[in-house]
Design a protein around this motif. Sequence first.
Motif, PDB file in Angstrom:
ATOM      1  N   ALA A 107       0.832  -1.203   0.000  1.00 45.24           N
ATOM      2  CA  ALA A 107       0.000   0.000   0.000  1.00 45.24           C
ATOM      3  C   ALA A 107       0.868   1.256   0.000  1.00 45.24           C
ATOM      4  O   ALA A 107       0.581   2.236  -0.714  1.00 45.24           O
ATOM      5  CB  ALA A 107      -0.926  -0.010   1.209  1.00 45.24           C
ATOM      6  N   ALA A 108       1.954   1.231   0.783  1.00 48.02           N
ATOM      7  CA  ALA A 108       2.842   2.387   0.837  1.00 48.02           C
ATOM      8  C   ALA A 108       3.535   2.606  -0.506  1.00 48.02           C
ATOM      9  O   ALA A 108       3.701   3.755  -0.960  1.00 48.02           O
ATOM     10  CB  ALA A 108       3.875   2.182   1.938  1.00 48.02           C
ATOM     11  N   LEU A 109       3.946   1.507  -1.153  1.00 49.20           N
ATOM     12  CA  LEU A 109       4.592   1.617  -2.455  1.00 49.20           C
ATOM     13  C   LEU A 109       3.648   2.218  -3.484  1.00 49.20           C
ATOM     14  O   LEU A 109       4.022   3.102  -4.268  1.00 49.20           O
ATOM     15  CB  LEU A 109       5.077   0.239  -2.909  1.00 49.20           C
ATOM     16  CG  LEU A 109       5.723   0.134  -4.293  1.00 49.20           C
ATOM     17  CD1 LEU A 109       6.879   1.108  -4.444  1.00 49.20           C
ATOM     18  CD2 LEU A 109       6.193  -1.302  -4.557  1.00 49.20           C
ATOM     19  N   LYS A 110       2.405   1.775  -3.485  1.00 49.82           N
ATOM     20  CA  LYS A 110       1.421   2.320  -4.424  1.00 49.82           C
ATOM     21  C   LYS A 110       1.199   3.813  -4.197  1.00 49.82           C
ATOM     22  O   LYS A 110       1.071   4.588  -5.150  1.00 49.82           O
ATOM     23  CB  LYS A 110       0.098   1.559  -4.301  1.00 49.82           C
ATOM     24  CG  LYS A 110       0.157   0.131  -4.814  1.00 49.82           C
ATOM     25  CD  LYS A 110      -1.167  -0.578  -4.581  1.00 49.82           C
ATOM     26  CE  LYS A 110      -1.097  -2.042  -4.969  1.00 49.82           C
ATOM     27  NZ  LYS A 110      -2.372  -2.758  -4.679  1.00 49.82           N
ATOM     28  N   GLU A 111       1.153   4.232  -2.933  1.00 53.59           N
ATOM     29  CA  GLU A 111       0.953   5.655  -2.638  1.00 53.59           C
ATOM     30  C   GLU A 111       2.141   6.478  -3.122  1.00 53.59           C
ATOM     31  O   GLU A 111       1.965   7.589  -3.635  1.00 53.59           O
ATOM     32  CB  GLU A 111       0.731   5.859  -1.140  1.00 53.59           C
ATOM     33  CG  GLU A 111      -0.617   5.363  -0.650  1.00 53.59           C
ATOM     34  CD  GLU A 111      -1.788   5.973  -1.411  1.00 53.59           C
ATOM     35  OE1 GLU A 111      -1.788   7.216  -1.613  1.00 53.59           O
ATOM     36  OE2 GLU A 111      -2.686   5.211  -1.836  1.00 53.59           O
TER      37      GLU A 111
ATOM     38  N   ASN B 209       7.498  -6.096 -15.780  1.00 50.07           N
ATOM     39  CA  ASN B 209       6.815  -4.918 -15.274  1.00 50.07           C
ATOM     40  C   ASN B 209       6.291  -5.210 -13.873  1.00 50.07           C
ATOM     41  O   ASN B 209       5.546  -6.165 -13.669  1.00 50.07           O
ATOM     42  CB  ASN B 209       5.634  -4.542 -16.180  1.00 50.07           C
ATOM     43  CG  ASN B 209       6.070  -4.173 -17.584  1.00 50.07           C
ATOM     44  OD1 ASN B 209       6.322  -3.017 -17.884  1.00 50.07           O
ATOM     45  ND2 ASN B 209       6.157  -5.169 -18.462  1.00 50.07           N
ATOM     46  N   ALA B 210       6.665  -4.398 -12.902  1.00 52.21           N
ATOM     47  CA  ALA B 210       6.234  -4.602 -11.526  1.00 52.21           C
ATOM     48  C   ALA B 210       6.198  -3.264 -10.801  1.00 52.21           C
ATOM     49  O   ALA B 210       6.768  -2.265 -11.266  1.00 52.21           O
ATOM     50  CB  ALA B 210       7.171  -5.563 -10.796  1.00 52.21           C
ATOM     51  N   LEU B 211       5.518  -3.236  -9.661  1.00 52.95           N
ATOM     52  CA  LEU B 211       5.478  -2.018  -8.860  1.00 52.95           C
ATOM     53  C   LEU B 211       6.885  -1.565  -8.483  1.00 52.95           C
ATOM     54  O   LEU B 211       7.174  -0.362  -8.424  1.00 52.95           O
ATOM     55  CB  LEU B 211       4.644  -2.242  -7.598  1.00 52.95           C
ATOM     56  CG  LEU B 211       3.143  -2.479  -7.791  1.00 52.95           C
ATOM     57  CD1 LEU B 211       2.500  -2.829  -6.457  1.00 52.95           C
ATOM     58  CD2 LEU B 211       2.473  -1.248  -8.396  1.00 52.95           C
ATOM     59  N   HIS B 212       7.779  -2.529  -8.236  1.00 50.10           N
ATOM     60  CA  HIS B 212       9.130  -2.210  -7.778  1.00 50.10           C
ATOM     61  C   HIS B 212       9.885  -1.356  -8.796  1.00 50.10           C
ATOM     62  O   HIS B 212      10.421  -0.293  -8.456  1.00 50.10           O
ATOM     63  CB  HIS B 212       9.915  -3.494  -7.512  1.00 50.10           C
ATOM     64  CG  HIS B 212       9.262  -4.409  -6.526  1.00 50.10           C
ATOM     65  ND1 HIS B 212       8.168  -5.181  -6.868  1.00 50.10           N
ATOM     66  CD2 HIS B 212       9.529  -4.681  -5.229  1.00 50.10           C
ATOM     67  CE1 HIS B 212       7.796  -5.898  -5.810  1.00 50.10           C
ATOM     68  NE2 HIS B 212       8.603  -5.611  -4.812  1.00 50.10           N
ATOM     69  N   ASN B 213       9.946  -1.822 -10.050  1.00 48.48           N
ATOM     70  CA  ASN B 213      10.710  -1.038 -11.022  1.00 48.48           C
ATOM     71  C   ASN B 213       9.893   0.105 -11.612  1.00 48.48           C
ATOM     72  O   ASN B 213      10.455   1.029 -12.199  1.00 48.48           O
ATOM     73  CB  ASN B 213      11.326  -1.921 -12.111  1.00 48.48           C
ATOM     74  CG  ASN B 213      10.320  -2.776 -12.854  1.00 48.48           C
ATOM     75  OD1 ASN B 213       9.129  -2.779 -12.551  1.00 48.48           O
ATOM     76  ND2 ASN B 213      10.801  -3.527 -13.847  1.00 48.48           N
ATOM     77  N   LEU B 214       8.572   0.091 -11.444  1.00 44.30           N
ATOM     78  CA  LEU B 214       7.768   1.245 -11.827  1.00 44.30           C
ATOM     79  C   LEU B 214       8.142   2.443 -10.961  1.00 44.30           C
ATOM     80  O   LEU B 214       8.318   3.560 -11.458  1.00 44.30           O
ATOM     81  CB  LEU B 214       6.277   0.925 -11.696  1.00 44.30           C
ATOM     82  CG  LEU B 214       5.305   2.084 -11.923  1.00 44.30           C
ATOM     83  CD1 LEU B 214       5.509   2.723 -13.292  1.00 44.30           C
ATOM     84  CD2 LEU B 214       3.865   1.598 -11.773  1.00 44.30           C
ATOM     85  N   GLU B 215       8.276   2.218  -9.668  1.00 39.43           N
ATOM     86  CA  GLU B 215       8.697   3.315  -8.791  1.00 39.43           C
ATOM     87  C   GLU B 215      10.091   3.801  -9.175  1.00 39.43           C
ATOM     88  O   GLU B 215      10.352   5.016  -9.237  1.00 39.43           O
ATOM     89  CB  GLU B 215       8.695   2.872  -7.331  1.00 39.43           C
ATOM     90  CG  GLU B 215       9.120   3.998  -6.392  1.00 39.43           C
ATOM     91  CD  GLU B 215       9.312   3.545  -4.959  1.00 39.43           C
ATOM     92  OE1 GLU B 215       9.077   4.370  -4.055  1.00 39.43           O
ATOM     93  OE2 GLU B 215       9.703   2.385  -4.739  1.00 39.43           O
ATOM     94  N   GLN B 216      11.001   2.870  -9.454  1.00 40.44           N
ATOM     95  CA  GLN B 216      12.374   3.250  -9.760  1.00 40.44           C
ATOM     96  C   GLN B 216      12.469   4.084 -11.026  1.00 40.44           C
ATOM     97  O   GLN B 216      13.233   5.053 -11.088  1.00 40.44           O
ATOM     98  CB  GLN B 216      13.246   1.996  -9.873  1.00 40.44           C
ATOM     99  CG  GLN B 216      13.528   1.322  -8.547  1.00 40.44           C
ATOM    100  CD  GLN B 216      14.202   2.257  -7.564  1.00 40.44           C
ATOM    101  OE1 GLN B 216      15.265   2.822  -7.841  1.00 40.44           O
ATOM    102  NE2 GLN B 216      13.580   2.438  -6.405  1.00 40.44           N
ATOM    103  N   VAL B 217      11.711   3.714 -12.057  1.00 38.00           N
ATOM    104  CA  VAL B 217      11.812   4.477 -13.304  1.00 38.00           C
ATOM    105  C   VAL B 217      11.244   5.882 -13.122  1.00 38.00           C
ATOM    106  O   VAL B 217      11.735   6.848 -13.729  1.00 38.00           O
ATOM    107  CB  VAL B 217      11.123   3.741 -14.470  1.00 38.00           C
ATOM    108  CG1 VAL B 217       9.601   3.819 -14.387  1.00 38.00           C
ATOM    109  CG2 VAL B 217      11.574   4.340 -15.809  1.00 38.00           C
ATOM    110  N   LEU B 218      10.251   6.042 -12.254  1.00 35.14           N
ATOM    111  CA  LEU B 218       9.724   7.380 -11.992  1.00 35.14           C
ATOM    112  C   LEU B 218      10.707   8.198 -11.160  1.00 35.14           C
ATOM    113  O   LEU B 218      10.786   9.426 -11.299  1.00 35.14           O
ATOM    114  CB  LEU B 218       8.376   7.277 -11.280  1.00 35.14           C
ATOM    115  CG  LEU B 218       7.217   6.815 -12.165  1.00 35.14           C
ATOM    116  CD1 LEU B 218       6.005   6.439 -11.322  1.00 35.14           C
ATOM    117  CD2 LEU B 218       6.843   7.905 -13.171  1.00 35.14           C
ATOM    118  N   LEU B 219      11.467   7.542 -10.300  1.00 32.26           N
ATOM    119  CA  LEU B 219      12.458   8.242  -9.495  1.00 32.26           C
ATOM    120  C   LEU B 219      13.693   8.627 -10.312  1.00 32.26           C
ATOM    121  O   LEU B 219      14.235   9.735 -10.162  1.00 32.26           O
ATOM    122  CB  LEU B 219      12.892   7.363  -8.312  1.00 32.26           C
ATOM    123  CG  LEU B 219      11.893   7.213  -7.165  1.00 32.26           C
ATOM    124  CD1 LEU B 219      12.356   6.117  -6.213  1.00 32.26           C
ATOM    125  CD2 LEU B 219      11.718   8.540  -6.427  1.00 32.26           C
TER     126      LEU B 219
END
Length: 350
Positions: A26-30, A302-312
């Motif tokens: 939930a925190a990762l999605k936020e 494709n996963a939440l993990h690397n989705l966050e990283q590419v946005l960062l």
Amino acid sequence: MTHPADRPISVPAYPQWPELSAEEGAALKERIKSLLAEQEAVLVAHYYTDGELQALAEETGGCVADSLEMARFGAESRAKTLVVCGVRFMGETAKILNPEKRVLMPDLKSTCSLDEGCPPSEFAAFCDAHPDHTVVVYTNTSAAVKARADWVVTSSIALPIVEHLAARGEKILWAPDKHLGRYVQEKTGAEMLLWDGACVVHEGFKAHALERLRALHPDAAVLVHPESPEGVIAQADVVGSTTQLIKAVVELPHPEFIVATDTGIFWKMRQLAPNKVLLPAPAAGEGATCESCAHCPWMAMNALHNLEQVLLIGDQEIQIEPEIGARARIPIQRMLDFARERGIGHRSSD
């Protein structure tokens, strides 16, 4: 049919993502939602990606769709950044249609066996050998291959476009999926030369194993993507694109469905038809340890993990040579214009 030079296609292992607790997820999605908003970015996800990505795309005003609707959505979106969760040709298509926008993907190595099996130089030679043919390429191809085409098609629009061309007396040079090409040729009667390519997921479905599963579930409807082998398609109650197969689950009265396409589609099917029983069509060979391995390993990148990283970090950005992009846009736009004129593919008509 042409036979391209033998080349091994390196199929990656399925990535092992760290398990997250409910609180961590939930925190990762936020955090991802905040990053999307900060960067004026929108998430565009294919039906074959992980269900968490599809849900996040819907929650944030993005798009979950097949490749035709993904292309249309990206072209119409006002977002400055498109984050494409799918495979590389989908990100390239978004960039071709939106050269002024930043297009990111969680992992640029998420390619496709059809794309890998149709190298631009060999395809160009094939085209040069048949100059009297109209070149129609499936969207599962690189920007360079699209740049050589007269038309680009998706599985949801291939039949009406080829019917249109055949009615004008045109001979078709088709690439890269031989199974979809054979199906289109059979349905339209068009004169077609086929490139010898296949999807590693759909080609894995086994006709004899499907027969056995049908015998165990005689009331189930069989839904098949046309990238599947001929013996599998022959057993189908419905043959169609991802969107068309989802529609069938919702609208047909059957309580059970045997589904011959990537199992990532089950998330949307269960969302729209929660009371239906969904059975993956058998893709395992004799002696295999799994009932069905029908999930694209490149989609699984494709996963939440690397989705966050590419946005960062912003390091997984699609770049296309301007000349190639400009040439590739012509056959893609031709497809979109054809679809719009005939009302094909819009969500209201799917």
